[in-house]
Design a protein around this motif. Structure first.
Motif, short mmCIF file in Angstrom:
data_model
loop_
_atom_site.label_atom_id
_atom_site.label_comp_id
_atom_site.label_asym_id
_atom_site.label_seq_id
_atom_site.Cartn_x
_atom_site.Cartn_y
_atom_site.Cartn_z
N LEU A 1 0.86 -1.19 0.00
CA LEU A 1 0.00 0.00 0.00
C LEU A 1 0.89 1.23 0.00
CD1 LEU A 1 -2.81 1.33 0.21
CD2 LEU A 1 -2.59 1.17 2.72
N HIS A 2 0.89 1.95 -1.13
CA HIS A 2 1.67 3.19 -1.20
C HIS A 2 0.87 4.33 -0.60
CE1 HIS A 2 3.28 6.90 -3.09
NE2 HIS A 2 4.43 6.30 -2.83
N VAL A 3 1.52 5.10 0.27
CA VAL A 3 0.87 6.21 0.95
C VAL A 3 1.53 7.51 0.52
CG1 VAL A 3 0.28 7.24 3.18
CG2 VAL A 3 0.32 4.75 2.94
N GLY A 4 0.76 8.38 -0.11
CA GLY A 4 1.22 9.70 -0.47
C GLY A 4 0.25 10.74 0.02
N ALA A 5 0.37 11.95 -0.49
CA ALA A 5 -0.55 13.03 -0.13
C ALA A 5 -0.80 13.87 -1.37
CB ALA A 5 0.01 13.88 1.00
N LYS A 26 0.97 -2.30 -6.68
CA LYS A 26 0.67 -1.57 -5.45
C LYS A 26 -0.74 -0.99 -5.49
CE LYS A 26 5.43 0.23 -5.25
NZ LYS A 26 6.25 1.45 -5.15
N ARG A 27 -1.34 -0.91 -4.31
CA ARG A 27 -2.49 -0.03 -4.14
C ARG A 27 -1.97 1.33 -3.68
NH1 ARG A 27 -5.46 -1.42 -0.01
NH2 ARG A 27 -3.90 -2.83 0.87
N THR A 28 -2.77 2.38 -3.84
CA THR A 28 -2.28 3.72 -3.56
C THR A 28 -3.35 4.55 -2.86
OG1 THR A 28 -1.72 5.84 -4.64
CG2 THR A 28 -2.81 4.21 -5.99
N HIS A 45 -2.27 1.93 -10.27
CA HIS A 45 -3.58 2.52 -10.04
C HIS A 45 -3.49 4.04 -10.13
CE1 HIS A 45 -5.38 -1.10 -7.59
NE2 HIS A 45 -4.98 -1.44 -8.81
N ILE A 46 -4.64 4.69 -10.22
CA ILE A 46 -4.69 6.15 -10.16
C ILE A 46 -4.25 6.58 -8.76
CG2 ILE A 46 -6.22 8.16 -10.24
CD1 ILE A 46 -7.95 6.56 -12.20
N PRO A 47 -3.30 7.52 -8.64
CA PRO A 47 -2.81 7.91 -7.32
C PRO A 47 -3.94 8.31 -6.37
CG PRO A 47 -1.40 8.82 -9.01
CD PRO A 47 -2.57 8.21 -9.72
N GLY A 48 -3.89 7.77 -5.16
CA GLY A 48 -4.86 8.10 -4.14
C GLY A 48 -6.22 7.43 -4.29
N SER A 49 -6.35 6.47 -5.21
CA SER A 49 -7.68 5.93 -5.54
C SER A 49 -8.12 4.75 -4.67
CB SER A 49 -7.70 5.50 -7.00
OG SER A 49 -6.75 4.47 -7.25
N ASP A 50 -7.24 4.27 -3.80
CA ASP A 50 -7.57 3.11 -2.98
C ASP A 50 -7.82 3.54 -1.53
OD1 ASP A 50 -7.21 0.85 -4.89
OD2 ASP A 50 -5.19 1.71 -5.00
N PRO A 51 -8.64 2.78 -0.79
CA PRO A 51 -8.89 3.12 0.62
C PRO A 51 -7.65 2.85 1.47
CG PRO A 51 -9.94 1.04 0.06
CD PRO A 51 -9.43 1.61 -1.23
N ALA A 52 -7.54 3.58 2.57
CA ALA A 52 -6.41 3.41 3.49
C ALA A 52 -6.69 2.25 4.44
CB ALA A 52 -6.18 4.70 4.27
N THR A 53 -6.76 1.06 3.87
CA THR A 53 -7.06 -0.15 4.65
C THR A 53 -6.22 -1.31 4.10
OG1 THR A 53 -8.88 -0.77 3.16
CG2 THR A 53 -9.44 0.54 5.11
N TRP A 54 -6.10 -2.34 4.90
CA TRP A 54 -5.49 -3.58 4.45
C TRP A 54 -6.57 -4.47 3.84
CZ3 TRP A 54 -0.74 -3.16 3.57
CH2 TRP A 54 0.14 -2.49 4.43
#
Length: 418
Positions: free
Chosen positions: A204-208, A225-227, A409-418
């Motif tokens: 899970l990639h985490v950005g802002a 990766k999910r993002t 994936h599109i940046p930021g398009s996935d939920p912040a979950t496992w």
């Protein structure tokens, strides 16, 4: 491990293809060991030298719907002649360009030519920019930071806390079920996450949303990766990230030393039994440990780009970035195996400067750029951002060939979950 092919396929003199194959081979061998630990016999590991070399410049092969994604270099990024030598300015991010212009004005070439290289570099760094002066390998070896880096291990895997053994259950891929938080940017850190994803990790990639990105690199390193976006200026988002970390196996970060620690995401905050990975530019000790740096800058600072009194000569790939990313992945695999039997909480540390030291130690070879096709190492995949051409993951592991479960994936398009 078996090497296949000739390493003299990218322009010399440095042994870039050999470095690539060595890093890929190390990761693939460790993945094979972990797979065996999980009950699956891996088969013979091998590395195609040409494939490894092309993977070390994967961003150059990237196309979306048949077109390049964007320029890899901003117009102001480049090498400049100062009054006493050469330096490089890195301006791929808007705030770094703004720092350069605040110091040098609009006519950057003339302003640099009128000043000492070290004065320009220090002024740009003080303004929040990124720059490096060209040194000879001997000058770097004698520099306090060069000496500090030479004394560091290539891949440090340090136990920093307790925790019970956590053996991984039987699986048919090396990293099935391993959760990786990817808090990285540019190339080295993202390559680490992409490599772990190729061996089955849930990354899970985490950005802002407000942070600048280099889009070609972001797309190229997004495979598998999910993002999601978590702006750590928000206490709610910081809390969510801590929750994700508590349920993760690995956190990979490539921000400057101490910057994430100040936000509560450093070695002292690591949840018990987790693995923290820290990638830095200039090393983890010495006077420059917190200095801002990028691959192209490190090539000058460490003497890799030095050719007498002439203009700097870059490597045929961002090999320090890619090599450091693969070495970071090797540290994760090592730490996972140690955690399985010894338990503990672990800290993996690598740096671009130490990778440069490795490359220099390999010696020189007479190589020219190969013009043979690379189609065998490329593939295409449909993704939410279009049809993407990319380099396949290198390294042969017969029982569990490395592959990505999906494209970027599109940046930021996935939920912040496992």
């Amino acid at each position: 491990m078996r090497l296949v092919g000739d390493e003299r396929v990218v322009a010399g003199p440095y042994r870039v293809a050999h470095l690539a194959a060595r890093c890929v081979g190390l990761v693939t061998t460790l993945a094979a060991d972990l797979l065996r630990d999980r009950g699956t016999e891996p088969g013979e590991v091998s590395v195609d030298l040409r494939h490894a070399a092309e993977a070390f410049r994967s961003e150059r092969h990237l196309l979306v719907d048949g077109e390049p994604v964007g320029d890899l270099w901003a117009p102001l990024s480049g090498d400049y002649r100062a009054a006493d030598g050469w330096l490089r300015l890195h301006c791929n991010y808007p705030h770094h360009e703004a720092a350069v212009r605040s110091v040098l004005g609009d006519d950057v070439t003339a302003a640099v030519a009128a000043r000492q290289a070290s004065d320009v570099v220090e002024a740009v760094l003080a303004a929040g920019g990124a720059a490096a002066q060209l040194r000879s390998p001997a000058a770097w070896a004698d520099h306090p930071q060069g000496r500090a880096v030479a004394a560091e291990p290539l891949v440090a895997v340090e136990r920093i806390g307790d925790g019970p053994p956590r053996p991984l259950p039987p699986a048919d891929r090396p990293l099935t079920g391993v959760r990786v938080l990817d808090l990285t940017h540019v190339i080295a850190g993202p390559v680490c996450g992409r490599t772990l994803a190729a061996h089955g990790a849930d990354v899970l990639h985490v950005g802002a949303e407000h942070l600048p990105v280099m889009r070609p690199v972001l797309v190229d390193t997004g495979f598998g990766k999910r993002t999601t976006w978590l702006d750590l200026r928000s206490q709610e988002n910081a809390t969510r990230l801590r929750e994700l970390w508590s349920d993760a196996d690995v956190l990979v970060q490539s921000y400057r030393p101490d910057s994430l620690s100040a936000k509560g995401f450093g070695p002292d905050n690591a949840p018990q039994g987790t693995i923290l990975v820290s990638l830095s530019a200039y090393g983890h000790t010495g006077p420059w440990r917190a200095r801002r740096g990028f691959d192209s800058l490190l090539q000058l600072a460490t003497g890799i780009a030095h050719r007498g009194d002439g203009k700097p000569v870059p490597l045929p790939a961002q090999a320090l970035d890619h090599g450091t990313g693969w070495l970071a992945a090797s540290g994760v695999l090592t730490a996972l195996r140690r955690r399985a039997t010894e338990g503990g909480t672990w800290h993996v540390k690598v740096s671009l400067a130490r990778t440069a030291h490795l490359l220099d130690s390999l010696g020189w070879t007479d190589s020219v750029e190969s013009d043979s096709p690379v189609d065998a190492y490329l593939s295409e995949v449909d993704t939410p951002i279009g049809r993407v051409r990319h380099v396949l993951p290198p390294g042969t592991l017969p029982a569990a060939p490395p592959h990505w479960d999906h494209g970027p994936h599109i940046p930021g398009s996935d939920p912040a979950t496992w």
